[in-house]
Design an enzyme around this catalytic site. Structure first.
Site, PDB file in Angstrom:
ATOM      1  CD  GLN A  35      99.548  96.910 -40.391  1.00 38.08           C
ATOM      2  OE1 GLN A  35      99.976  98.034 -40.678  1.00 38.08           O
ATOM      3  NE2 GLN A  35      99.444  95.933 -41.285  1.00 38.08           N
ATOM      4  CD  GLN A  59     102.549  92.794 -54.106  1.00 32.56           C
ATOM      5  OE1 GLN A  59     101.789  93.708 -54.356  1.00 32.56           O
ATOM      6  NE2 GLN A  59     103.739  92.979 -53.557  1.00 32.56           N
ATOM      7  CD  GLU A  76      96.639  93.460 -40.591  1.00 31.76           C
ATOM      8  OE1 GLU A  76      95.632  93.672 -39.877  1.00 31.76           O
ATOM      9  OE2 GLU A  76      97.802  93.645 -40.189  1.00 31.76           O
ATOM     10  NE  ARG A  77      94.536  98.697 -47.885  1.00 36.32           N
ATOM     11  CZ  ARG A  77      94.403  98.575 -49.198  1.00 36.32           C
ATOM     12  NH1 ARG A  77      95.342  97.963 -49.918  1.00 36.32           N
ATOM     13  NH2 ARG A  77      93.338  99.029 -49.817  1.00 36.32           N
ATOM     14  NE  ARG A  78      98.739  92.525 -50.844  1.00 37.95           N
ATOM     15  CZ  ARG A  78     100.024  92.226 -50.792  1.00 37.95           C
ATOM     16  NH1 ARG A  78     100.472  91.124 -51.374  1.00 37.95           N
ATOM     17  NH2 ARG A  78     100.856  92.996 -50.137  1.00 37.95           N
ATOM     18  CG  ASN A 110     101.329  99.641 -43.361  1.00 35.97           C
ATOM     19  OD1 ASN A 110     100.147  99.673 -43.674  1.00 35.97           O
ATOM     20  ND2 ASN A 110     101.917  98.535 -42.925  1.00 35.97           N
TER      21      ASN A 110
END
Length: 272
Positions: A35, A59, A76-78, A110
């Site tokens: 990441q 999603q 990763e944000r989700r 990203n």
């Protein structure tokens, strides 16, 4: 756009029967070591939480199996938002990617989103260059950017860690950092960084301050050269005079010492 970029990097995703969406327990999922984003904006995560509370996870995230657990490839944000909401599971698609493919997908995903710091973006570019053995020019072509944009970002990686951290924490802008690159030494770069933070200097003020320091350094250097030349001339004149007097038959003794801030010459002339 992301799919087009993936194809450009040789990462076309072939869907198989394993691509169905599954509900995976949050506790069984680990973040990716590839990441590029190291700073997550909590306000943005909170906004995403509100969207998920209203509409759910539209999603699915993408994961791969690693050591009997799941490792995030994309999303990763989700995952962070769902974790913050206290959900037990998250919809996910399981894919089979090796480390190189996983790193590339994480970087590309990203780079297509807003919010990466200049340093995170530079690190992402550098990793893509290394993973795919690209030149700056070929990377720029694949990403649809100019070669100078890539080069300017990569130059930031040469800055001292203190300045890179300030960039990561958004205490200074990329333009501040690029101005600091023009200074010759790490000591000066950090000194000006401290001034920027203490006095809240904008980019223009920073550039003026750096120009002043560079001109001052040039002036000091010129003065040192002139001083050294004058001292050398004086020493040579004294030595020549001693040799001339010695040539007349006097047994003159000299002793020279070089101190930090001056030369010392002791001349002994016999009375008889």
């Amino acid at each position: 756009m992301k799919e087009q970029l993936s194809r450009l990097f040789g990462l076309s995703e072939q869907r198989t029967g394993q691509d169905e969406v599954r509900q995976i327990p949050i506790g069984d999922i680990d973040t990716s070591p590839f990441q590029p984003r190291t700073v997550f904006d909590e306000e943005r995560i909170d906004e995403l939480c509100q969207t998920i509370k209203t509409h759910g996870v539209i999603q699915p995230i993408v994961v791969r199996v690693r050591n009997n657990r799941y490792e995030i490839i994309a999303g990763e944000r989700r995952w962070r938002a769902v974790t913050k909401l206290g959900f037990d599971t998250i919809p996910a698609i399981i894919r089979e990617f090796n480390d190189s493919q996983t790193a590339s997908i994480a970087l590309i995903e990203n780079l297509q989103r807003e919010g990466l710091t200049a340093i995170e973006e530079a690190v992402a570019y550098q990793k893509l260059i290394e993973l795919h053995q690209l030149t700056q020019e070929s990377l720029a072509q694949r990403l649809g950017k100019s070669q100078s944009t890539i080069a300017n970002k990569l130059r930031l990686l040469a800055l001292p860690e203190t300045i890179k951290l300030a960039l990561m924490e958004r205490k200074i802008t990329e333009r501040h950092a690029r101005a600091l690159l023009s200074l010759d030494t790490e000591e000066l770069q950090i000194k000006v960084l401290e001034e920027i933070l203490a006095k809240d200097l904008n980019v223009k003020q920073t550039e003026v301050r750096i120009a002043f320091l560079k001109e001052s350094a040039k002036a000091k250097k010129a003065k040192r050269i002139s001083f050294t030349k004058d001292v050398r001339l004086a020493l040579n004149t004294i030595r020549q005079s001693i040799e001339m007097v010695s040539g007349s038959g006097l047994q003159i003794k000299t002793n020279e010492k070089d101190h930090d801030d001056h030369y010392e010459i002791v001349i002994q002339i016999p009375k008889r």
